[in-house]
Design an enzyme around this catalytic site. Structure first.
Site, PDB file in Angstrom:
ATOM      1  N   PHE A  87       1.020  -1.681   0.042  1.00 27.15           N
ATOM      2  CA  PHE A  87      -0.243   0.213   0.105  1.00 27.15           C
ATOM      3  C   PHE A  87       0.395   1.062   0.361  1.00 27.15           C
ATOM      4  CE2 PHE A  87      -2.260  -3.785   1.890  1.00 27.15           C
ATOM      5  CZ  PHE A  87      -3.355  -3.514   1.635  1.00 27.15           C
ATOM      6  N   HIS A 117       1.007  -4.423   7.645  1.00 25.53           N
ATOM      7  CA  HIS A 117       1.360  -5.212   8.762  1.00 25.53           C
ATOM      8  C   HIS A 117       1.891  -4.548   9.735  1.00 25.53           C
ATOM      9  CE1 HIS A 117       2.874  -8.563   4.736  1.00 25.53           C
ATOM     10  NE2 HIS A 117       1.938  -8.521   5.176  1.00 25.53           N
ATOM     11  N   THR A 149       4.718  12.119   8.145  1.00 24.54           N
ATOM     12  CA  THR A 149       5.729  12.417   8.585  1.00 24.54           C
ATOM     13  C   THR A 149       6.187  12.432   9.840  1.00 24.54           C
ATOM     14  OG1 THR A 149       6.410  13.416   5.769  1.00 24.54           O
ATOM     15  CG2 THR A 149       7.469  14.559   7.735  1.00 24.54           C
TER      16      THR A 149
END
Length: 236
Positions: free
Chosen positions: A2, A108, A154
């Site tokens: 992703f 994950h 970020t």
């Protein structure tokens, strides 16, 4: 794989702890509605990230889809805190040939983090988090990537002594993700930068192996790091 760019916010319509249907298999399942935008090209077996967790589609129609949740996934994430009506961030797996706007996200989840505070700053919001698994802190660096509930963000500042970090949420992200529904003490799913984990694994493997098997490049880097550390200690 992703990108951490949330496509749509869906709504949990059903959480079944012991789904006896054929696709449920007596396990935990989650049905999410208001997801028509990401179901136009959906197939059984496709992966969809739900709050940053890669889950497999077992059923779907025009507006909703169902996924199963394994026991290990429940342990690593905070998906067990979802209720009917809860909003969730959704993203389909990456498609080849499209712009890559976020960062490499596997879906994950590594662990959860607790929100310490949420503070407004003009039209932005500052979130501070406490990482519950302190071993992950080595992979969280200022200006590096982190995925929070499926959103690529970020890192701004990191406090390695307190196991905390913070991020700033711009107005666009506030409007298009579930982050503004979160408050202090809430848990979020986090996935640290996978590239950092791979680099860390290589270095740790090199340090734990026989010195004769360490590549010359890695050995040079380790020697430089040690020399710089010794120099800093001498100056103190």
């Amino acid at each position: 794989m992703f990108t951490g760019i949330v496509e749509i916010v869906g709504v949990v319509s059903k959480l079944d702890i012991k789904d006896s249907s054929k696709s449920g298999g007596n396990g935990v399942s989650l049905t999410i509605k208001n997801a028509a935008k990401i179901l136009e090209d959906c197939h059984i077996g496709d992966s969809i990230a739900v709050n940053g967790t890669c889950l497999t589609v077992t059923e779907f129609d025009e507006d909703s889809f169902k996924v199963g949740i394994a026991p290990e996934t429940l342990k690593k994430t905070c998906l067990d805190q979802l209720l009917e009506g809860s909003k969730v961030n959704l993203e389909r797996a990456m498609a080849i040939g499209f712009r890559f706007g976020g960062h490499f996200v596997q879906g994950h989840v590594d662990s959860t983090a607790k929100i310490i505070s949420v503070k407004p700053d003009e039209n932005s919001l500052w979130f501070e988090f406490n990482v519950l698994d302190e071993s992950l802190m080595q992979y969280i660096v200022p200006k590096g990537f982190i995925c929070i509930d499926g959103t690529s963000l970020t890192v701004c500042d990191v406090d390695y002594q307190k196991n905390t970090f913070n991020i700033m949420l711009i107005a666009h992200t506030q409007e298009n993700t579930i982050m503004t529904s979160k408050a202090a003490e809430d848990l979020v799913n986090i996935e640290v930068d996978m590239l950092g984990k791979y680099v860390g694994s290589v270095v740790q493997g090199a340090l734990s192996s026989d010195s004769s098997t360490i590549s010359s490049t890695i050995k040079q880097l380790i020697d430089i790091a040690i020399d710089k550390k010794l120099e800093s200690l001498d100056k103190k």
